[in-house]
Design a protein around this motif. Structure first.
Motif, PDB file in Angstrom:
ATOM      1  N   ASN A  14       0.827  -1.296   0.185  1.00 16.24           N
ATOM      2  CA  ASN A  14       0.125   0.222   0.001  1.00 16.24           C
ATOM      3  C   ASN A  14       0.925   1.379   0.104  1.00 16.24           C
ATOM      4  OD1 ASN A  14      -2.551  -1.205   0.012  1.00 16.24           O
ATOM      5  ND2 ASN A  14      -2.774  -1.056   2.367  1.00 16.24           N
ATOM      6  N   LEU A  64      -6.518  -7.499   6.113  1.00 13.30           N
ATOM      7  CA  LEU A  64      -7.536  -6.562   5.618  1.00 13.30           C
ATOM      8  C   LEU A  64      -7.754  -5.366   6.305  1.00 13.30           C
ATOM      9  CD1 LEU A  64      -9.850  -6.072   3.542  1.00 13.30           C
ATOM     10  CD2 LEU A  64     -11.347  -7.261   5.224  1.00 13.30           C
ATOM     11  N   ALA A  65      -8.077  -5.354   7.470  1.00 11.87           N
ATOM     12  CA  ALA A  65      -8.205  -4.217   8.229  1.00 11.87           C
ATOM     13  C   ALA A  65      -6.854  -3.376   8.276  1.00 11.87           C
ATOM     14  CB  ALA A  65      -8.323  -4.496   9.910  1.00 11.87           C
ATOM     15  N   SER A  67      -4.729  -3.085   6.097  1.00  8.16           N
ATOM     16  CA  SER A  67      -4.444  -2.451   4.572  1.00  8.16           C
ATOM     17  C   SER A  67      -5.696  -1.610   4.241  1.00  8.16           C
ATOM     18  CB  SER A  67      -4.841  -3.765   3.666  1.00  8.16           C
ATOM     19  OG  SER A  67      -4.795  -3.168   2.246  1.00  8.16           O
ATOM     20  N   ALA A  68      -6.653  -1.793   4.729  1.00 12.66           N
ATOM     21  CA  ALA A  68      -7.929  -0.541   4.435  1.00 12.66           C
ATOM     22  C   ALA A  68      -7.365   0.615   5.456  1.00 12.66           C
ATOM     23  CB  ALA A  68      -9.124  -1.143   5.116  1.00 12.66           C
ATOM     24  N   VAL A  81     -10.499   2.443  -1.445  1.00 15.20           N
ATOM     25  CA  VAL A  81     -10.224   1.532  -0.263  1.00 15.20           C
ATOM     26  C   VAL A  81     -11.495   0.199  -0.210  1.00 15.20           C
ATOM     27  CG1 VAL A  81     -10.502   1.362   2.225  1.00 15.20           C
ATOM     28  CG2 VAL A  81      -9.157   3.605   1.290  1.00 15.20           C
ATOM     29  N   SER A  84     -10.056  -2.195  -3.031  1.00 19.82           N
ATOM     30  CA  SER A  84      -8.824  -2.792  -2.569  1.00 19.82           C
ATOM     31  C   SER A  84      -9.323  -3.880  -1.389  1.00 19.82           C
ATOM     32  CB  SER A  84      -7.933  -1.689  -1.827  1.00 19.82           C
ATOM     33  OG  SER A  84      -6.992  -2.634  -1.403  1.00 19.82           O
ATOM     34  N   ALA A  85     -10.277  -3.718  -0.776  1.00 19.68           N
ATOM     35  CA  ALA A  85     -10.696  -4.350   0.404  1.00 19.68           C
ATOM     36  C   ALA A  85     -11.484  -5.563  -0.286  1.00 19.68           C
ATOM     37  CB  ALA A  85     -11.444  -3.879   1.397  1.00 19.68           C
ATOM     38  N   VAL A  89     -10.242  -9.654  -0.196  1.00 18.42           N
ATOM     39  CA  VAL A  89     -10.948 -10.622   0.250  1.00 18.42           C
ATOM     40  C   VAL A  89     -11.184 -12.065  -0.574  1.00 18.42           C
ATOM     41  CG1 VAL A  89     -13.344 -11.484   1.281  1.00 18.42           C
ATOM     42  CG2 VAL A  89     -12.179  -9.264   2.176  1.00 18.42           C
TER      43      VAL A  89
END
Length: 179
Positions: A14, A64-65, A67-68, A81, A84-85, A89
């Motif tokens: 990221n 995931l968390a 990254s977001a 965002v 991307s999420a 997933v």
């Protein structure tokens, strides 16, 4: 260490994507973070190999968390965002499930599951995040080249990772057999 490498590779991808302009190889457009995204699938497979499928999903959720949060802090729009999420997933789940079900040597499972994960990640993110359907960063004419460029880079990373893992495991087997 595997978990740390997995999480750091996602965060670093990221940061690198936000900090550097995409590479352009002819018609192909490749965000710099793509080089690390290919590696995240390999690290995730190593995590799964050690901790199992169920615990791997916990680490995927944590990744995931992170990254977001990192993406948002770096100034990405909410649409980027979310794209991307969603791509994360879907691609990580596909990689996990394919890796779990293949009855092949580890290097081949890493390679095949990573190719599918990379393909899904590229298609979903570019279409939902970057195309006119999403944030409208790329015109429709550039979308196929952006997807294909990312797939090519991620596949090369998967291939290199699989070759390295194969060498590591062949060396371990030879060491064990020689004792």
């Amino acid at each position: 260490m595997r978990i740390l490498f997995y999480l750091l590779s996602i965060i670093t991808a990221n940061v690198v994507t936000a900090a550097f302009a995409p590479l352009q190889f002819g018609i192909f457009i490749v965000p710099m973070g793509t080089l690390l995204i290919g590696a995240t699938f390999i690290f995730r497979d190593l995590v799964q190999n050690k901790y199992g499928r169920a615990k791997t999903y916990l680490f995927i959720f944590i990744a995931l968390a992170l990254s977001a949060i990192v993406s948002f802090v770096l100034g990405d729009t909410l649409l980027i965002v979310v794209a991307s999420a969603l791509s994360f997933v879907v691609s990580e789940t596909a990689d996990t499930e394919i890796y779990s079900r293949l009855k092949l040597p580890m290097a081949w499972r890493v390679f095949y599951s990573g190719i599918v994960g990379g393909l899904l990640d590229s298609v979903i993110f570019v279409i939902i995040g970057l195309s006119p359907l999403g944030a409208n960063i790329l015109p429709w004419e550039a979308v196929p080249a952006a997807i294909l460029g990312q797939i090519i880079v991620k596949t090369i990373i998967q291939m290199l990772g699989a070759l390295i893992l194969n060498q590591v495991y062949v060396s371990k087997e030879k060491s064990i057999l020689s004792k």
